[in-house]
Design a protein around this motif. Structure first.
Motif, short mmCIF file in Angstrom:
data_model
loop_
_atom_site.label_atom_id
_atom_site.label_comp_id
_atom_site.label_asym_id
_atom_site.label_seq_id
_atom_site.Cartn_x
_atom_site.Cartn_y
_atom_site.Cartn_z
N MET A 1 0.82 -1.20 0.00
CA MET A 1 0.00 0.00 0.00
C MET A 1 0.86 1.25 0.00
SD MET A 1 -3.25 0.88 0.17
CE MET A 1 -4.18 2.34 0.47
N LEU A 2 2.08 1.18 0.52
CA LEU A 2 2.91 2.38 0.58
C LEU A 2 3.22 2.93 -0.80
CD1 LEU A 2 5.51 2.17 3.47
CD2 LEU A 2 3.58 3.69 3.21
N GLY A 3 3.14 2.09 -1.82
CA GLY A 3 3.32 2.61 -3.16
C GLY A 3 2.26 3.65 -3.49
N ALA A 4 1.10 3.53 -2.86
CA ALA A 4 -0.01 4.45 -3.12
C ALA A 4 -0.02 5.62 -2.15
CB ALA A 4 -1.34 3.70 -3.04
N ILE A 5 0.57 5.45 -0.95
CA ILE A 5 0.60 6.52 0.05
C ILE A 5 1.99 6.62 0.65
CG2 ILE A 5 -1.85 6.29 0.61
CD1 ILE A 5 -1.05 4.82 3.18
N THR A 6 2.28 7.76 1.24
CA THR A 6 3.58 7.94 1.89
C THR A 6 3.55 7.34 3.29
OG1 THR A 6 2.98 10.03 2.93
CG2 THR A 6 3.86 10.14 0.66
N PHE A 7 4.72 7.21 3.88
CA PHE A 7 4.78 6.72 5.25
C PHE A 7 4.03 7.65 6.19
CE2 PHE A 7 6.55 6.63 9.51
CZ PHE A 7 6.33 5.30 9.83
N THR A 8 4.15 8.94 5.98
CA THR A 8 3.44 9.91 6.83
C THR A 8 1.93 9.70 6.73
OG1 THR A 8 5.24 11.50 6.57
CG2 THR A 8 3.09 12.37 7.27
N GLU A 9 1.43 9.46 5.53
CA GLU A 9 0.00 9.20 5.37
C GLU A 9 -0.42 7.88 6.04
OE1 GLU A 9 -0.81 11.47 1.12
OE2 GLU A 9 0.13 9.48 1.11
N LEU A 10 0.45 6.87 5.95
CA LEU A 10 0.17 5.59 6.62
C LEU A 10 0.11 5.78 8.13
CD1 LEU A 10 -0.17 2.50 6.67
CD2 LEU A 10 2.34 2.35 6.73
N TYR A 11 1.09 6.49 8.67
CA TYR A 11 1.14 6.73 10.12
C TYR A 11 -0.11 7.48 10.58
CZ TYR A 11 3.27 7.60 14.68
OH TYR A 11 3.53 7.62 16.02
N ALA A 12 -0.51 8.48 9.82
CA ALA A 12 -1.72 9.24 10.16
C ALA A 12 -2.96 8.35 10.07
CB ALA A 12 -1.85 10.45 9.24
N ALA A 13 -3.03 7.49 9.06
CA ALA A 13 -4.18 6.59 8.91
C ALA A 13 -4.27 5.62 10.08
CB ALA A 13 -4.09 5.83 7.59
N VAL A 14 -3.13 5.08 10.51
CA VAL A 14 -3.11 4.15 11.65
C VAL A 14 -3.51 4.89 12.92
CG1 VAL A 14 -1.63 2.68 13.09
CG2 VAL A 14 -1.47 2.56 10.59
N SER A 15 -2.98 6.08 13.13
CA SER A 15 -3.33 6.88 14.32
C SER A 15 -4.83 7.18 14.34
CB SER A 15 -2.54 8.19 14.34
OG SER A 15 -1.17 7.93 14.51
N GLN A 16 -5.38 7.57 13.21
CA GLN A 16 -6.81 7.86 13.13
C GLN A 16 -7.64 6.60 13.39
OE1 GLN A 16 -8.26 10.77 12.92
NE2 GLN A 16 -10.33 9.95 12.86
N PHE A 17 -7.20 5.47 12.83
CA PHE A 17 -7.88 4.20 13.06
C PHE A 17 -7.96 3.90 14.55
CE2 PHE A 17 -7.30 -0.39 13.80
CZ PHE A 17 -8.45 -0.89 13.22
N TYR A 18 -6.84 4.04 15.26
CA TYR A 18 -6.83 3.76 16.69
C TYR A 18 -7.68 4.77 17.47
CZ TYR A 18 -3.23 0.22 16.13
OH TYR A 18 -2.53 -0.90 15.78
#
Length: 149
Positions: A1-18
């Motif tokens: 999935m990181l090919g579609a989003i940056t690490f910063t976007e992934l980290y933000a998505a995980v934080s929002q999920f939690y």
């Protein structure tokens, strides 16, 4: 999935999920909480208790666990800190963080603090959303103790 989003976007998505997931847990919305897991998700949170499997199993385990507060009005809050996120080669996401639980009772000035735990999750993307595939909670008070039988 990181090919579609940056690490910063992934980290933000995980934080929002939690952020959303823990509010469901803390407000007793166990069915909605379980819906944040994959259909075959696994949830292990209590030492010595086998993991709950499937959404229905997670709901049943949460109801069993929280029945200890029947007749005891409490507000429990799970605080997550020190989040570490890593995308694994298979596209899943390993997330690891500290969790501290505060339990507050009406009329009692100070909350009960604890337990403190380390949580290890495997998250997966399904239909553009994150879901827990597995959660293992290790309690700090058992540090150095033999694993429960």
């Amino acid at each position: 999935m990181l090919g579609a989003i940056t690490f910063t976007e992934l980290y933000a998505a995980v934080s929002q999920f939690y952020g959303r997931q823990v509010k469901l847990l803390d407000t007793g919305r166990f069915e909605e909480y379980a819906d944040t897991y994959t259909a075959d998700g696994e949830f292990q949170h209590t030492p010595g208790v086998p993991p709950a499997r499937t959404r229905a199993g997670i709901v049943a385990e949460l109801k069993r666990f929280n029945s200890r507060f029947d007749g005891d009005p409490v507000q429990r809050r799970h605080l997550f800190t020190m989040l570490d996120v890593e995308e694994l080669p298979d596209g899943t996401v390993a997330a690891n963080y500290y969790a501290l639980v505060l339990t507050t009772r009406p009329g009692v000035k100070e909350p009960v603090v604890g337990p403190h735990c380390v949580v290890n999750d495997i998250l997966v993307w399904q239909d553009g959303r994150l879901f827990n595939r597995s959660r293992r909670v290790d309690h700090d008070q058992l540090f150095g103790a033999a694993a429960p039988a």
